[in-house]
Motif scaffolding. Sequence first.
Motif, PDB file in Angstrom:
ATOM      1  N   ILE A 248       0.859  -1.187   0.000  1.00 17.31           N
ATOM      2  CA  ILE A 248       0.000   0.000   0.000  1.00 17.31           C
ATOM      3  C   ILE A 248       0.896   1.236   0.000  1.00 17.31           C
ATOM      4  O   ILE A 248       0.576   2.255  -0.595  1.00 17.31           O
ATOM      5  CB  ILE A 248      -0.971  -0.031   1.191  1.00 17.31           C
ATOM      6  CG1 ILE A 248      -1.929  -1.233   1.031  1.00 17.31           C
ATOM      7  CG2 ILE A 248      -1.741   1.274   1.323  1.00 17.31           C
ATOM      8  CD1 ILE A 248      -2.763  -1.556   2.237  1.00 17.31           C
ATOM      9  N   ILE A 249       2.035   1.122   0.674  1.00 19.81           N
ATOM     10  CA  ILE A 249       3.076   2.149   0.644  1.00 19.81           C
ATOM     11  C   ILE A 249       4.380   1.455   0.260  1.00 19.81           C
ATOM     12  O   ILE A 249       4.502   0.235   0.397  1.00 19.81           O
ATOM     13  CB  ILE A 249       3.232   2.874   2.004  1.00 19.81           C
ATOM     14  CG1 ILE A 249       3.572   1.876   3.117  1.00 19.81           C
ATOM     15  CG2 ILE A 249       1.982   3.682   2.337  1.00 19.81           C
ATOM     16  CD1 ILE A 249       3.908   2.512   4.450  1.00 19.81           C
TER      17      ILE A 249
ATOM     18  N   LEU B 133      -1.417   7.670   6.419  1.00 17.60           N
ATOM     19  CA  LEU B 133      -2.469   7.595   7.429  1.00 17.60           C
ATOM     20  C   LEU B 133      -3.114   8.959   7.697  1.00 17.60           C
ATOM     21  O   LEU B 133      -4.262   9.022   8.135  1.00 17.60           O
ATOM     22  CB  LEU B 133      -1.915   6.994   8.718  1.00 17.60           C
ATOM     23  CG  LEU B 133      -1.535   5.512   8.589  1.00 17.60           C
ATOM     24  CD1 LEU B 133      -0.752   5.048   9.807  1.00 17.60           C
ATOM     25  CD2 LEU B 133      -2.768   4.653   8.378  1.00 17.60           C
ATOM     26  N   GLN B 134      -2.395  10.049   7.422  1.00 25.66           N
ATOM     27  CA  GLN B 134      -2.990  11.388   7.558  1.00 25.66           C
ATOM     28  C   GLN B 134      -4.024  11.629   6.462  1.00 25.66           C
ATOM     29  O   GLN B 134      -5.030  12.293   6.688  1.00 25.66           O
ATOM     30  CB  GLN B 134      -1.910  12.468   7.461  1.00 25.66           C
ATOM     31  CG  GLN B 134      -1.045  12.604   8.680  1.00 25.66           C
ATOM     32  CD  GLN B 134       0.095  13.608   8.492  1.00 25.66           C
ATOM     33  OE1 GLN B 134       0.351  14.082   7.386  1.00 25.66           O
ATOM     34  NE2 GLN B 134       0.796  13.906   9.560  1.00 25.66           N
TER      35      GLN B 134
ATOM     36  N   VAL C  21      -8.366   4.955   7.762  1.00 26.34           N
ATOM     37  CA  VAL C  21      -8.176   3.546   8.081  1.00 26.34           C
ATOM     38  C   VAL C  21      -9.040   3.245   9.301  1.00 26.34           C
ATOM     39  O   VAL C  21      -9.072   4.026  10.252  1.00 26.34           O
ATOM     40  CB  VAL C  21      -6.683   3.256   8.390  1.00 26.34           C
ATOM     41  CG1 VAL C  21      -6.501   1.844   8.907  1.00 26.34           C
ATOM     42  CG2 VAL C  21      -5.835   3.483   7.149  1.00 26.34           C
ATOM     43  N   SER C  22      -9.723   2.121   9.261  1.00 27.02           N
ATOM     44  CA  SER C  22     -10.593   1.725  10.358  1.00 27.02           C
ATOM     45  C   SER C  22     -10.085   0.410  10.948  1.00 27.02           C
ATOM     46  O   SER C  22      -9.898  -0.564  10.217  1.00 27.02           O
ATOM     47  CB  SER C  22     -12.019   1.558   9.833  1.00 27.02           C
ATOM     48  OG  SER C  22     -12.858   1.032  10.818  1.00 27.02           O
TER      49      SER C  22
ATOM     50  N   ARG D 287      -9.662  -6.578  12.781  1.00 26.38           N
ATOM     51  CA  ARG D 287     -10.206  -6.327  11.444  1.00 26.38           C
ATOM     52  C   ARG D 287      -9.836  -4.898  11.052  1.00 26.38           C
ATOM     53  O   ARG D 287     -10.016  -3.971  11.831  1.00 26.38           O
ATOM     54  CB  ARG D 287     -11.715  -6.507  11.421  1.00 26.38           C
ATOM     55  CG  ARG D 287     -12.116  -7.953  11.574  1.00 26.38           C
ATOM     56  CD  ARG D 287     -13.622  -8.088  11.635  1.00 26.38           C
ATOM     57  NE  ARG D 287     -13.973  -9.493  11.639  1.00 26.38           N
ATOM     58  CZ  ARG D 287     -14.580 -10.100  10.620  1.00 26.38           C
ATOM     59  NH1 ARG D 287     -14.893  -9.422   9.530  1.00 26.38           N
ATOM     60  NH2 ARG D 287     -14.868 -11.378  10.691  1.00 26.38           N
ATOM     61  N   LEU D 288      -9.335  -4.772   9.843  1.00 20.70           N
ATOM     62  CA  LEU D 288      -8.859  -3.484   9.342  1.00 20.70           C
ATOM     63  C   LEU D 288      -9.547  -3.195   8.023  1.00 20.70           C
ATOM     64  O   LEU D 288      -9.758  -4.102   7.220  1.00 20.70           O
ATOM     65  CB  LEU D 288      -7.340  -3.581   9.138  1.00 20.70           C
ATOM     66  CG  LEU D 288      -6.559  -2.311   8.895  1.00 20.70           C
ATOM     67  CD1 LEU D 288      -6.531  -1.450  10.152  1.00 20.70           C
ATOM     68  CD2 LEU D 288      -5.138  -2.644   8.488  1.00 20.70           C
ATOM     69  N   GLU D 289      -9.912  -1.936   7.795  1.00 22.56           N
ATOM     70  CA  GLU D 289     -10.480  -1.548   6.507  1.00 22.56           C
ATOM     71  C   GLU D 289      -9.689  -0.374   5.959  1.00 22.56           C
ATOM     72  O   GLU D 289      -9.505   0.639   6.636  1.00 22.56           O
ATOM     73  CB  GLU D 289     -11.956  -1.183   6.629  1.00 22.56           C
ATOM     74  CG  GLU D 289     -12.589  -0.929   5.282  1.00 22.56           C
ATOM     75  CD  GLU D 289     -14.101  -0.826   5.317  1.00 22.56           C
ATOM     76  OE1 GLU D 289     -14.664  -0.358   4.319  1.00 22.56           O
ATOM     77  OE2 GLU D 289     -14.710  -1.203   6.341  1.00 22.56           O
ATOM     78  N   ILE D 290      -9.192  -0.545   4.730  1.00 27.61           N
ATOM     79  CA  ILE D 290      -8.398   0.481   4.045  1.00 27.61           C
ATOM     80  C   ILE D 290      -8.914   0.590   2.618  1.00 27.61           C
ATOM     81  O   ILE D 290      -8.977  -0.417   1.899  1.00 27.61           O
ATOM     82  CB  ILE D 290      -6.900   0.097   4.000  1.00 27.61           C
ATOM     83  CG1 ILE D 290      -6.353  -0.095   5.409  1.00 27.61           C
ATOM     84  CG2 ILE D 290      -6.095   1.146   3.257  1.00 27.61           C
ATOM     85  CD1 ILE D 290      -4.946  -0.638   5.445  1.00 27.61           C
ATOM     86  N   ASN D 291      -9.276   1.787   2.200  1.00 20.64           N
ATOM     87  CA  ASN D 291      -9.745   2.019   0.825  1.00 20.64           C
ATOM     88  C   ASN D 291     -10.824   1.027   0.401  1.00 20.64           C
ATOM     89  O   ASN D 291     -10.812   0.528  -0.720  1.00 20.64           O
ATOM     90  CB  ASN D 291      -8.569   1.958  -0.163  1.00 20.64           C
ATOM     91  CG  ASN D 291      -7.583   3.074   0.060  1.00 20.64           C
ATOM     92  OD1 ASN D 291      -7.937   4.148   0.504  1.00 20.64           O
ATOM     93  ND2 ASN D 291      -6.328   2.806  -0.232  1.00 20.64           N
TER      94      ASN D 291
END
Length: 74
Positions: free
Chosen positions: A25-26, A36-37, A41-42, A60-64
């Motif tokens: 992602i990076i 992250l700024q 991200v949840s 659990r993570l949510e990104i884009n």
Amino acid sequence: MSSIKYFIIKGDYITLGQFLKEESIISSGGQAKFYLQDSPVSLNGAPEDRRGKKLHVGDRLEINGQKYEFRQES
């Protein structure tokens, strides 16, 4: 509806910054703070912007719009 991707944690945890790099992602750890700024991200339903936040099995993570669940190496 997005499917859940499973991410295997080797050890007790992985930091959010390490995860972002592992998932491409990076491209470098130094980009994590800026990413992250700018990108929401949840983590377990709550906003998270700390690159050093430890992610554990079951988180659990949510990104884009992509959802991830963390599993233990078997």
